[in-house]
Every structure is written in structure tokens, then in C-alpha cells.
Design a protein around this motif. Structure first.
Motif, PDB file in Angstrom:
ATOM      1  N   ASN A  13       0.771  -1.402   0.139  1.00  0.00           N
ATOM      2  CA  ASN A  13      -0.004  -0.040   0.083  1.00  0.00           C
ATOM      3  C   ASN A  13       0.877   1.116  -0.136  1.00  0.00           C
ATOM      4  O   ASN A  13       0.710   1.955   0.915  1.00  0.00           O
ATOM      5  CB  ASN A  13      -1.027  -0.055   1.153  1.00  0.00           C
ATOM      6  CG  ASN A  13      -2.261  -1.019   0.915  1.00  0.00           C
ATOM      7  OD1 ASN A  13      -2.180  -1.340  -0.111  1.00  0.00           O
ATOM      8  ND2 ASN A  13      -2.827  -1.313   2.126  1.00  0.00           N
ATOM      9  N   GLU A  14       1.722   1.518  -0.933  1.00  0.00           N
ATOM     10  CA  GLU A  14       2.480   2.472  -1.125  1.00  0.00           C
ATOM     11  C   GLU A  14       2.162   3.442  -2.114  1.00  0.00           C
ATOM     12  O   GLU A  14       3.229   4.211  -2.762  1.00  0.00           O
ATOM     13  CB  GLU A  14       3.941   1.897  -1.402  1.00  0.00           C
ATOM     14  CG  GLU A  14       4.498   1.048  -0.405  1.00  0.00           C
ATOM     15  CD  GLU A  14       4.636   1.639   1.267  1.00  0.00           C
ATOM     16  OE1 GLU A  14       4.653   2.806   1.132  1.00  0.00           O
ATOM     17  OE2 GLU A  14       4.825   0.848   1.956  1.00  0.00           O
ATOM     18  N   ASN A 173       7.982   8.202   5.959  1.00  0.00           N
ATOM     19  CA  ASN A 173       6.815   7.576   5.779  1.00  0.00           C
ATOM     20  C   ASN A 173       5.765   8.371   6.007  1.00  0.00           C
ATOM     21  O   ASN A 173       5.286   8.804   7.220  1.00  0.00           O
ATOM     22  CB  ASN A 173       6.656   6.263   6.740  1.00  0.00           C
ATOM     23  CG  ASN A 173       5.575   5.557   6.502  1.00  0.00           C
ATOM     24  OD1 ASN A 173       4.558   5.778   5.948  1.00  0.00           O
ATOM     25  ND2 ASN A 173       5.689   4.282   6.548  1.00  0.00           N
ATOM     26  N   LYS A 175       2.592   8.073   5.673  1.00  0.00           N
ATOM     27  CA  LYS A 175       1.343   7.435   6.687  1.00  0.00           C
ATOM     28  C   LYS A 175       1.530   7.661   7.979  1.00  0.00           C
ATOM     29  O   LYS A 175       0.823   7.574   8.826  1.00  0.00           O
ATOM     30  CB  LYS A 175       1.182   6.072   6.178  1.00  0.00           C
ATOM     31  CG  LYS A 175       0.756   5.958   4.711  1.00  0.00           C
ATOM     32  CD  LYS A 175       0.613   4.340   4.295  1.00  0.00           C
ATOM     33  CE  LYS A 175       1.870   3.497   4.085  1.00  0.00           C
ATOM     34  NZ  LYS A 175       1.831   2.224   3.671  1.00  0.00           N
ATOM     35  N   GLU A 176       2.901   7.902   8.637  1.00  0.00           N
ATOM     36  CA  GLU A 176       3.154   7.889   9.980  1.00  0.00           C
ATOM     37  C   GLU A 176       2.870   9.372  10.399  1.00  0.00           C
ATOM     38  O   GLU A 176       2.748   9.881  11.656  1.00  0.00           O
ATOM     39  CB  GLU A 176       4.521   7.704  10.165  1.00  0.00           C
ATOM     40  CG  GLU A 176       4.846   6.068   9.873  1.00  0.00           C
ATOM     41  CD  GLU A 176       6.386   5.742  10.526  1.00  0.00           C
ATOM     42  OE1 GLU A 176       7.027   6.631  10.729  1.00  0.00           O
ATOM     43  OE2 GLU A 176       6.711   4.573  10.294  1.00  0.00           O
ATOM     44  N   ASN A 178      -0.146  10.252  10.458  1.00  0.00           N
ATOM     45  CA  ASN A 178      -1.447  10.004  11.565  1.00  0.00           C
ATOM     46  C   ASN A 178      -0.718   9.002  12.383  1.00  0.00           C
ATOM     47  O   ASN A 178      -0.110   7.872  12.476  1.00  0.00           O
ATOM     48  CB  ASN A 178      -2.306   9.175  10.591  1.00  0.00           C
ATOM     49  CG  ASN A 178      -3.441   8.672  11.491  1.00  0.00           C
ATOM     50  OD1 ASN A 178      -3.524   8.473  12.536  1.00  0.00           O
ATOM     51  ND2 ASN A 178      -4.413   8.628  10.898  1.00  0.00           N
ATOM     52  N   ARG A 180      -1.932   7.403  14.828  1.00  0.00           N
ATOM     53  CA  ARG A 180      -2.548   6.096  15.182  1.00  0.00           C
ATOM     54  C   ARG A 180      -1.856   5.155  14.178  1.00  0.00           C
ATOM     55  O   ARG A 180      -1.624   3.904  14.652  1.00  0.00           O
ATOM     56  CB  ARG A 180      -4.073   6.213  14.690  1.00  0.00           C
ATOM     57  CG  ARG A 180      -4.684   4.686  14.952  1.00  0.00           C
ATOM     58  CD  ARG A 180      -6.379   4.946  14.707  1.00  0.00           C
ATOM     59  NE  ARG A 180      -6.943   5.856  15.371  1.00  0.00           N
ATOM     60  CZ  ARG A 180      -7.383   5.352  16.524  1.00  0.00           C
ATOM     61  NH1 ARG A 180      -7.358   4.098  16.992  1.00  0.00           N
ATOM     62  NH2 ARG A 180      -8.163   6.210  17.454  1.00  0.00           N
ATOM     63  N   PHE A 181      -1.602   5.418  12.989  1.00  0.00           N
ATOM     64  CA  PHE A 181      -0.786   4.416  12.162  1.00  0.00           C
ATOM     65  C   PHE A 181       0.551   4.140  12.601  1.00  0.00           C
ATOM     66  O   PHE A 181       0.870   3.008  12.861  1.00  0.00           O
ATOM     67  CB  PHE A 181      -0.641   4.993  10.828  1.00  0.00           C
ATOM     68  CG  PHE A 181       0.240   4.312   9.601  1.00  0.00           C
ATOM     69  CD1 PHE A 181      -0.619   3.386   8.999  1.00  0.00           C
ATOM     70  CD2 PHE A 181       1.694   4.394   9.668  1.00  0.00           C
ATOM     71  CE1 PHE A 181       0.172   2.386   7.998  1.00  0.00           C
ATOM     72  CE2 PHE A 181       2.151   3.520   8.970  1.00  0.00           C
ATOM     73  CZ  PHE A 181       1.700   2.579   8.059  1.00  0.00           C
ATOM     74  N   TRP A 182       1.203   5.210  13.196  1.00  0.00           N
ATOM     75  CA  TRP A 182       2.462   4.792  13.835  1.00  0.00           C
ATOM     76  C   TRP A 182       2.620   3.772  15.068  1.00  0.00           C
ATOM     77  O   TRP A 182       3.056   3.051  14.952  1.00  0.00           O
ATOM     78  CB  TRP A 182       3.341   6.108  14.105  1.00  0.00           C
ATOM     79  CG  TRP A 182       4.694   6.087  14.641  1.00  0.00           C
ATOM     80  CD1 TRP A 182       5.733   6.538  13.740  1.00  0.00           C
ATOM     81  CD2 TRP A 182       5.416   5.490  15.675  1.00  0.00           C
ATOM     82  NE1 TRP A 182       6.938   6.211  14.428  1.00  0.00           N
ATOM     83  CE2 TRP A 182       6.673   5.696  15.748  1.00  0.00           C
ATOM     84  CE3 TRP A 182       4.709   5.180  16.993  1.00  0.00           C
ATOM     85  CZ2 TRP A 182       7.561   5.392  16.648  1.00  0.00           C
ATOM     86  CZ3 TRP A 182       5.734   4.931  18.078  1.00  0.00           C
ATOM     87  CH2 TRP A 182       6.992   4.939  17.757  1.00  0.00           C
ATOM     88  N   ASP A 184      -0.089   1.739  15.802  1.00  0.00           N
ATOM     89  CA  ASP A 184      -0.395   0.372  15.205  1.00  0.00           C
ATOM     90  C   ASP A 184       0.787  -0.364  14.647  1.00  0.00           C
ATOM     91  O   ASP A 184       0.876  -1.537  15.115  1.00  0.00           O
ATOM     92  CB  ASP A 184      -1.701   0.425  14.205  1.00  0.00           C
ATOM     93  CG  ASP A 184      -2.899   0.907  14.827  1.00  0.00           C
ATOM     94  OD1 ASP A 184      -3.064   0.970  16.417  1.00  0.00           O
ATOM     95  OD2 ASP A 184      -3.858   1.174  14.228  1.00  0.00           O
ATOM     96  N   LYS A 185       1.449   0.375  13.914  1.00  0.00           N
ATOM     97  CA  LYS A 185       2.720  -0.150  13.181  1.00  0.00           C
ATOM     98  C   LYS A 185       3.590  -0.758  14.363  1.00  0.00           C
ATOM     99  O   LYS A 185       4.025  -1.866  13.916  1.00  0.00           O
ATOM    100  CB  LYS A 185       3.174   0.656  12.198  1.00  0.00           C
ATOM    101  CG  LYS A 185       4.575   0.460  11.817  1.00  0.00           C
ATOM    102  CD  LYS A 185       5.168   1.262  10.586  1.00  0.00           C
ATOM    103  CE  LYS A 185       6.662   1.079  10.323  1.00  0.00           C
ATOM    104  NZ  LYS A 185       7.361   2.251   9.258  1.00  0.00           N
TER     105      LYS A 185
END
Length: 290
Positions: A13-14, A173, A175-176, A178, A180-182, A184-185
Motif C-alpha cells: 500500500n505504497e 513514511n 502514513k506516519e 497519522n 494512530r498508524f505509527w 499500530d505499526k
């Protein structure tokens, strides 16, 4: 077609990252190989449009994914460059690669690139994050993925290595952004690291790279890991955070940088320690039932 090196890229998903990377390496006329982990966005379409050869493989961890990639793609060049989708090759590093000729590096097996890491748009200049050298380019079928690591992936390259200090890989990144993404990852990463450290405690997993403080960047990391494993759990996250803030000047990274150093240097390490204890207690409980 480039006869010196090829690129391998891992993706999942990049679609917001891959175009940046592909643009930064488009001038090399090099073969592109992309190993995807069942992306649900347009990642594979972007890769194929750029002329990449794409394979799809279920993701377990980064070391196994890189191992599969190196063994599965039909690499024809003497060198391979392994990149993450959220990285960008800077113009200065581009020039070094454009000037690269295998005949000039006959006694060299691997090359470290210098990385600049970003968090929420902030370059992490301190806290031990710069300079930071990654072994990203090596002779094909000489270098291989270290499967004794569960989360912290690196390549093993027998033979001589050199460090390119000029030019950079930029790593950010998006997406990080957000948080929450960081979180969860890194919660997923903490599972992998806790399992790895538990197996090391039980003598079920060895260290591939020889620890050496004055050795290569990865040999020094191996030495520091041995020191880390000897520190008491729950104490070491605090020690590490203070080390990054004070001795590595992380305080000068400003508010955003301090947030990152706290999350990655303290919170993440503390969660790993908690999960290690949970795994050991579960193992003891299962053994008592037998």
C-alpha cells in the motif's frame, strides 16, 4: 539498459510513496523488481507502469521478505540495490550511482548509504539518527538477508565494504503523519521484537553479525545489541531515552523530534519489555500444564 546494478523494492500500500522513489531512480535505466505484500491500493499498477517486474508474497517479517526477493527475482547485474518504498535517492547520491562502475570496485562487496530520517516532516538530525548508515547496495549472490533478525532487518555481506558518506537516502513514511498508524505499526513490530528477544533469552536464536564496537555500522549495532540484552528490562527504556536525549543531543530535535524519540526510544522499548514478560510467563504456564 544498466549493466551495473538493479533495484529491488518492497511494497505494501505504497501509492503515496512509490512514485517519489521511482522518480528519483528513473534516470538509471536499471531493471526494477518489486515484491509486494498483497497491496489493496494502486501500488502494483504504479510499479508495472514504471516497467517493474512484480511478484506478490505474503509478509511475515522484513528479513524473510528480503530473503524471498533476493532468491526469486532474475537478477542479471553484478550489483543489487535494495530500497524501501518510502525512501528517495537524492541528486548527490544519484550522481555517485551514475558514475558507478563494477570495474572500479572489484575488491568491494557492499556499500553503505547515508540516511536522513524524517518524522512528521521533521529531519531527525540528533538522538543518534544522523549520520545513519544502511547497507543497501551489494554484490548479487554475495549479500543475503539476516534471518536471525525478526524485526530489525539488515543484509550480511562477506568481504570488504565501504561507506558513501556523501549523498543521502531520504526516508519519510507519510502514513506516519497519522499517529494512530505509527502506534499500530510499532505495536505489531513490538510483537516481533518481543518474540525475537524471548527466543534469544531461551538460546533459540543466535546473532549472525560478529559484534565489534570499532567495526562496520552493523557490527557496532550488533555490539550495542549485546549490551542492550544485558540491561535489566524496564530500566533499559529509561536509560536509552536519556542517552538519546542528553548524550546524543536529541533535545535539539525540537518538539516533534522529542515526541519521536520518546515514542521510539522509550514507549516502544517499554512495550517490548512488557510483552517479553508475558511470553515468558505464558511459556512457564504451558510447561507447568504438561
Amino acid at each position: 539498459m544498466n549493466t551495473e546494478f538493479s533495484f529491488i523494492i518492497l511494497t505494501y500500500n505504497e501509492e503515496i510513496h512509490l512514485p517519489r522513489l521511482l522518480e528519483s531512480i528513473s534516470g538509471f535505466d536499471a531493471e526494477l523488481f518489486v515484491l509486494d505484500s498483497f497491496s489493496t491500493d494502486t501500488t502494483t499498477a504504479i510499479a508495472q507502469a514504471a516497467g517493474a517486474k512484480v511478484l506478490v508474497h505474503k509478509f511475515e517479517n522484513h528479513p524473510k521478505q528480503w530473503d524471498f526477493a533476493l532468491k526469486s527475482f532474475p537478477i542479471k547485474t553484478p550489483w543489487v540495490i535494495c530500497l524501501d518504498a518510502d525512501q528517495i535517492v537524492t541528486p548527490e547520491l544519484q550522481q555517485q550511482l551514475l558514475n558507478f562502475r563494477d570495474t572500479d570496485y572489484q575488491n568491494i562487496s557492499g556499500i553503505y548509504f547515508n540516511r536522513k530520517n524524517f518524522f512528521k516532516g521533521k529531519w531527525l538530525r540528533f538522538g543518534g539518527y544522523y549520520p545513519f548508515y544502511l547497507l543497501k547496495m551489494f554484490r548479487y549472490r554475495v549479500g543475503y538477508s539476516d534471518l536471525n533478525e525478526n524485526m530489525d532487518h539488515r543484509f550480511i555481506v562477506p568481504g570488504n565494504i565501504i561507506i558513501w558518506k556523501k549523498g543521502h537516502l531520504l526516508e519519510e513514511n507519510l502514513k506516519e503523519n497519522n499517529i494512530r498508524f505509527w502506534i499500530d505499526k510499532h505495536n505489531r513490530y513490538s510483537d516481533l521484537l518481543a518474540q525475537e528477544e524471548t527466543e534469544r533469552i531461551l538460546g533459540l536464536r543466535n546473532q549472525t553479525i560478529k559484534p565489534k564496537f570499532w567495526g562496520s555500522p552493523d557490527e557496532r549495532t550488533a555490539w550495542l545489541k549485546q549490551l542492550w540484552w544485558r540491561l535489566p528490562r524496564y530500566v533499559r527504556p529509561t536509560v536509552y531515552f536519556i542517552y538519546r536525549m542528553v548524550f546524543k543531543l536529541g533535545i535539539f530535535d525540537g518538539r516533534t523530534g522529542i515526541i519521536f524519540h520518546f515514542l521510539q526510544g522509550f514507549w516502544f522499548r517499554l512495550v517490548v519489555d512488557i510483552k517479553i514478560d508475558e511470553l515468558i510467563k505464558q511459556r512457564d504456564a504451558d510447561r507447568d500444564k504438561k
